[in-house]
Design a protein around this motif. Structure first.
Motif, mmCIF file in Angstrom:
data_model
loop_
_atom_site.group_PDB
_atom_site.id
_atom_site.type_symbol
_atom_site.label_atom_id
_atom_site.label_comp_id
_atom_site.label_asym_id
_atom_site.label_seq_id
_atom_site.Cartn_x
_atom_site.Cartn_y
_atom_site.Cartn_z
ATOM 1 N N ARG A 1 0.825 -1.209 0.000
ATOM 2 C CA ARG A 1 0.000 0.000 0.000
ATOM 3 C C ARG A 1 0.855 1.253 0.000
ATOM 4 O O ARG A 1 0.523 2.244 -0.666
ATOM 5 C CB ARG A 1 -0.947 -0.010 1.209
ATOM 6 N N ILE A 2 1.965 1.231 0.729
ATOM 7 C CA ILE A 2 2.861 2.383 0.734
ATOM 8 C C ILE A 2 3.397 2.646 -0.669
ATOM 9 O O ILE A 2 3.449 3.799 -1.126
ATOM 10 C CB ILE A 2 4.013 2.161 1.728
ATOM 11 N N PHE A 3 3.770 1.572 -1.373
ATOM 12 C CA PHE A 3 4.293 1.762 -2.727
ATOM 13 C C PHE A 3 3.225 2.292 -3.677
ATOM 14 O O PHE A 3 3.409 3.312 -4.337
ATOM 15 C CB PHE A 3 4.865 0.458 -3.281
ATOM 16 N N LEU B 1 -3.921 9.426 -2.670
ATOM 17 C CA LEU B 1 -2.723 9.729 -1.893
ATOM 18 C C LEU B 1 -3.090 10.125 -0.469
ATOM 19 O O LEU B 1 -2.526 9.593 0.502
ATOM 20 C CB LEU B 1 -1.934 10.852 -2.565
ATOM 21 N N TRP B 2 -4.024 11.048 -0.325
ATOM 22 C CA TRP B 2 -4.323 11.546 1.009
ATOM 23 C C TRP B 2 -5.090 10.533 1.854
ATOM 24 O O TRP B 2 -4.958 10.511 3.085
ATOM 25 C CB TRP B 2 -5.046 12.888 0.929
ATOM 26 N N ALA B 3 -5.839 9.659 1.216
ATOM 27 C CA ALA B 3 -6.462 8.566 1.976
ATOM 28 C C ALA B 3 -5.389 7.683 2.588
ATOM 29 O O ALA B 3 -5.496 7.250 3.747
ATOM 30 C CB ALA B 3 -7.379 7.753 1.059
ATOM 31 N N ALA B 4 -4.331 7.419 1.827
ATOM 32 C CA ALA B 4 -3.242 6.580 2.335
ATOM 33 C C ALA B 4 -2.429 7.298 3.402
ATOM 34 O O ALA B 4 -2.031 6.693 4.410
ATOM 35 C CB ALA B 4 -2.344 6.149 1.179
ATOM 36 N N GLU C 1 -2.868 7.709 11.161
ATOM 37 C CA GLU C 1 -3.622 7.019 12.210
ATOM 38 C C GLU C 1 -2.854 5.811 12.732
ATOM 39 O O GLU C 1 -2.832 5.550 13.940
ATOM 40 C CB GLU C 1 -4.973 6.574 11.657
ATOM 41 N N ARG C 2 -2.199 5.085 11.841
ATOM 42 C CA ARG C 2 -1.432 3.892 12.243
ATOM 43 C C ARG C 2 -0.306 4.256 13.202
ATOM 44 O O ARG C 2 0.003 3.511 14.136
ATOM 45 C CB ARG C 2 -0.878 3.205 10.999
ATOM 46 N N LEU C 3 0.314 5.414 12.987
ATOM 47 C CA LEU C 3 1.458 5.822 13.792
ATOM 48 C C LEU C 3 1.054 6.483 15.108
ATOM 49 O O LEU C 3 1.915 6.863 15.892
ATOM 50 C CB LEU C 3 2.342 6.769 12.985
#
Length: 329
Positions: A189-191, A217-220, A226-228
């Protein structure tokens, strides 16, 4: 990577050409990664029957420009693993033309080990009619002068697994087995959505394709923010390959992608968890010492003449914030 030759537009939407020289440099007859068949890390979606070269200290040279985010990850991984004495590094300058990256940072404009002016020469030594972009990173066999591989996701994977006998004893475990099943989709997903997502915005050919890319992009980025919120690094309390891959985009975000690629909903410095996380990595040995903001900005603003025809390189932003306390310990 050569940004002028590594992408194509289909329906005015950006698509990256992910076809690379597929050779592997392995420590044995098969991959040292026990999960290689389950989680292939290169540009192909399935395990590959490809030419194999042997791991030999001093035999190869990593050619990677600090300016390029795809090459930058290989420079950082080489440093984190302590492979400097067994795999030499050649650094092209931050700009290139349609033909090739050049060694204009070296005396006489030639790489001191390979003796070439253009990386293109190593590609042509391998395949005289090489039809694709001359990309970095590339690993070159010093004796023959031929490119072995330019498969950037496979290169960092193999530096970890195949060169393990030459790693520093305190090197981080960038591919922890207990986190692998979770880490692979995170890296994917990052890629697709962030590393490549900024390019999808920057090279969009229509308003519609740009707005679609911008939303993705901004959704990711919001997902990572949020993950961090409740973990120090992407996979918890340990730095992994996933962090290296995200860092090379984040460190370029405010300097390049926010303005040059129109990724301007907000700046990285305005996202508290991502900004603290990025500074945490930046202040970790092996990261900041391989960052050159001047080269980064010159690469994008000079090479992308279609986006920035004046070639003017911005003076900002202020880089001092990268050294401020991150509070994530």
């Amino acid at each position: 990577m050569n940004d002028t030759a590594s992408y194509a537009t289909h329906g005015e939407s950006f698509e990256r050409d992910m076809t690379y020289l597929p050779d592997r440099i392995l420590a044995g007859e098969a991959s040292a990664d026990p999960l290689d068949a389950e989680f292939p890390s290169g540009s192909k979606d399935s395990p590959r029957d490809v030419p194999v070269w042997s791991v030999e200290p001093g035999r190869y040279r990593l050619v990677a420009a600090r300016a390029c985010p795809w090459a930058h990850r290989s420079i950082i991984v080489r440093r984190l693993l302590g492979l400097e004495d067994v795999l030499s590094w050649g650094a092209p300058g931050p700009t290139h033309d349609q033909r090739s990256w050049t060694f204009d940072l070296d005396p006489g404009g030639r790489d001191p080990v390979l003796g070439i002016e253009r990386l293109q020469e190593a590609y042509f030594a391998r395949q005289p009619d090489y039809p694709r972009g001359i990309t970095v990173p590339a690993i070159v066999d010093v004796e023959s002068g031929q490119v072995v591989t330019n498969d950037f996701p496979q290169i960092t994977h193999d530096l970890f697994f195949e060169w393990r006998d030459h790693r520093h004893p305190d090197a981080p475990d960038l591919w922890p087995a207990d986190l692998r099943a979770e880490m692979e989709p995170v890296m994917k997903r990052i890629f697709t959505e962030i590393n490549n997502g900024v390019y999808r915005c920057g090279f969009a050919g229509t308003q519609e394709s740009y707005e679609e890319a911008y939303g993705r992009l901004w959704a990711a980025l919001d997902w990572v923010e949020e993950r961090l919120a409740d973990r120090r690094y992407l996979m918890g309390e340990r730095i992994t390959e996933a962090d290296v891959r995200l860092f090379t985009t984040l460190v370029r975000f405010d300097a390049v992608y926010h303005g040059h690629f129109k990724c301007n909903r907000n700046k990285l410095t305005e996202m508290p968890h991502l900004w603290g996380y990025a500074r945490d990595l930046f202040q970790t040995p092996g990261f900041a010492d391989e960052v050159d903001f001047d080269q980064i900005k010159k690469h994008y603003y000079v090479v992308h003449e279609d986006i920035n025809p004046t070639g003017i390189v911005p003076a900002g932003p202020d880089e001092s914030g990268w050294l401020t306390p991150h509070g994530r310990g």
